[in-house]
Design an enzyme around this catalytic site. Structure first.
Site, PDB file in Angstrom:
ATOM      1  N   LEU A 194       0.937  -1.148   0.031  1.00 43.46           N
ATOM      2  CA  LEU A 194      -0.056   0.012  -0.170  1.00 43.46           C
ATOM      3  C   LEU A 194       0.753   1.279  -0.066  1.00 43.46           C
ATOM      4  O   LEU A 194       2.065   1.032   0.518  1.00 43.46           O
ATOM      5  CB  LEU A 194      -0.920  -0.058   1.255  1.00 43.46           C
ATOM      6  CG  LEU A 194      -2.039  -1.116   1.350  1.00 43.46           C
ATOM      7  CD1 LEU A 194      -2.649  -0.890   2.897  1.00 43.46           C
ATOM      8  CD2 LEU A 194      -2.768  -1.264   0.464  1.00 43.46           C
ATOM      9  N   ASP A 195       0.437   2.173  -0.516  1.00 42.13           N
ATOM     10  CA  ASP A 195       1.086   3.452  -0.451  1.00 42.13           C
ATOM     11  C   ASP A 195       1.404   4.102   0.747  1.00 42.13           C
ATOM     12  O   ASP A 195       0.514   3.785   1.655  1.00 42.13           O
ATOM     13  CB  ASP A 195       0.572   4.749  -1.418  1.00 42.13           C
ATOM     14  CG  ASP A 195       0.437   4.425  -2.998  1.00 42.13           C
ATOM     15  OD1 ASP A 195       0.984   3.457  -3.374  1.00 42.13           O
ATOM     16  OD2 ASP A 195      -0.499   5.098  -3.583  1.00 42.13           O
ATOM     17  N   VAL A 196       2.434   4.882   1.033  1.00 43.94           N
ATOM     18  CA  VAL A 196       2.493   5.364   2.398  1.00 43.94           C
ATOM     19  C   VAL A 196       1.315   6.193   2.855  1.00 43.94           C
ATOM     20  O   VAL A 196       0.925   6.064   4.050  1.00 43.94           O
ATOM     21  CB  VAL A 196       3.762   6.394   2.400  1.00 43.94           C
ATOM     22  CG1 VAL A 196       4.191   7.014   3.790  1.00 43.94           C
ATOM     23  CG2 VAL A 196       5.196   5.696   2.168  1.00 43.94           C
TER      24      VAL A 196
END
Length: 319
Positions: free
Chosen positions: A143-145
């Site tokens: 998942l993106d930050v």
């Protein structure tokens, strides 16, 4: 076993024909010297029997390796930095499912010095699979930050192989919720547009002719003045896929300034990142072979923003 770790897995097709010591080094991220020593000591079995380090492996043969612990950690759990807000949803011998908070990367990467899921798991004493590159062992998806929600991490080598295959074969059901600007027309649809790195900005991705095939299905759950809550099913899992596809429709995720969102609306809703949450994750358990499903509530910042859009008291929250 008190001071060593035994791993078992079938020989992957990609390793077939490789020398035993080379295969052990590649599969478990070891140096060639350490792998050869393990073979010579009889700590590596192929179909239940010790073999010579020069023996070539056949696909499907059963490999058993007794790994020494990392230096300085004999008999101890791995160390890491605690990650506030990282929540264990489920754990067993094969997998661990976490609810990732905002501001946390899946794993270490060049230029990132912040917290990671792997570091947080290590701090909890969770051992993960050693398959994969050293900095992202056990990671089968990311998942993106700035995206919150559910991630599954492989703990056993067999789980790592099974989950990687399942993600590649699109057999994992990934459901996201996103609040986007405006109202998509039609209210339900599919975006089938290839994605690759942005031609001008290295930190961004874009719909690019000749990029990797990328498919996103969306359905409007709720409409507000100037925004919509969508349920999104990912068929593929490209970097920034939802953010890029929604921006390409001119309906960027609210708060996603990188992809053209309105900063005024983001400020009004108190958002400092994109309104995007990995809401549900379902897959065949690599050990039991049963279908398992996990869900995650909205974190406070997203719940509060949604309450403002609904005209509710933000302090009351929303799940």
């Amino acid at each position: 076993m008190t001071d060593r770790d035994r791993r078992s897995l079938p020989v992957p097709d990609g390793i077939a024909g490789t020398r035993l010591d080379q295969a052990v080094a590649r599969l478990f991220g070891l140096s060639r010297t350490v792998a050869a020593d393990l073979v010579d000591r009889g700590d590596v079995l192929v179909d239940g029997a010790p073999r010579q380090r020069s023996e070539k492996l056949a696909a499907g043969s059963w490999l058993e390796v007794t790994l020494p612990p990392p230096p300085g950690e004999r008999g101890a759990a791995p160390t890491g930095e605690p990650v506030p807000g990282l929540t264990l949803i489920y754990r067993d011998a094969d997998i661990v499912v976490v609810d990732k908070p905002v501001g946390v990367a899946a794993h270490a990467s060049p230029g990132w010095t912040g917290p990671t899921v792997l570091s947080g798991l290590a701090a909890m004493g969770e051992l993960v699979a050693t398959s994969g590159a050293a900095e992202r062992q056990g990671i089968v998806h990311r998942l993106d930050v700035g995206t919150t929600g559910l991630m599954v991490v492989a703990k056993s080598e067999s789980a790592y192989s099974a989950l990687k295959r399942a993600f590649k074969a699109r057999e994992v059901e990934k459901i996201y919720h996103a609040v986007v600007q405006g109202h998509p027309d039609p209210l339900r649809g599919t975006i089938d547009a290839p994605i690759d790195r942005h031609p001008q900005h290295a930190y961004k991705w874009a719909v690019v002719s000749g990029g990797r095939p990328s498919i996103t299905h969306y359905d409007t759950l709720e409409a507000f003045p100037g925004a919509s809550l969508l349920e999104i099913h990912l068929e593929t899992g490209r970097t920034h896929q939802i953010r890029v596809h929604m921006a390409a429709l001119r309906h960027p995720c609210v708060g996603d300034l990188t992809y053209g969102a309105d900063p005024t609306l983001a400020a009004r809703l108190g958002l400092e990142r994109q309104w995007l949450h990995a809401r549900s994750l379902a897959f065949e358990h690599p050990g039991s072979k049963e279908w398992v499903q996990f869900e995650s509530p909205y974190p406070p910042d997203l719940a509060d923003a949604l309450a403002v859009l609904r005209g509710e008291d933000a302090a009351g929250g929303s799940g």
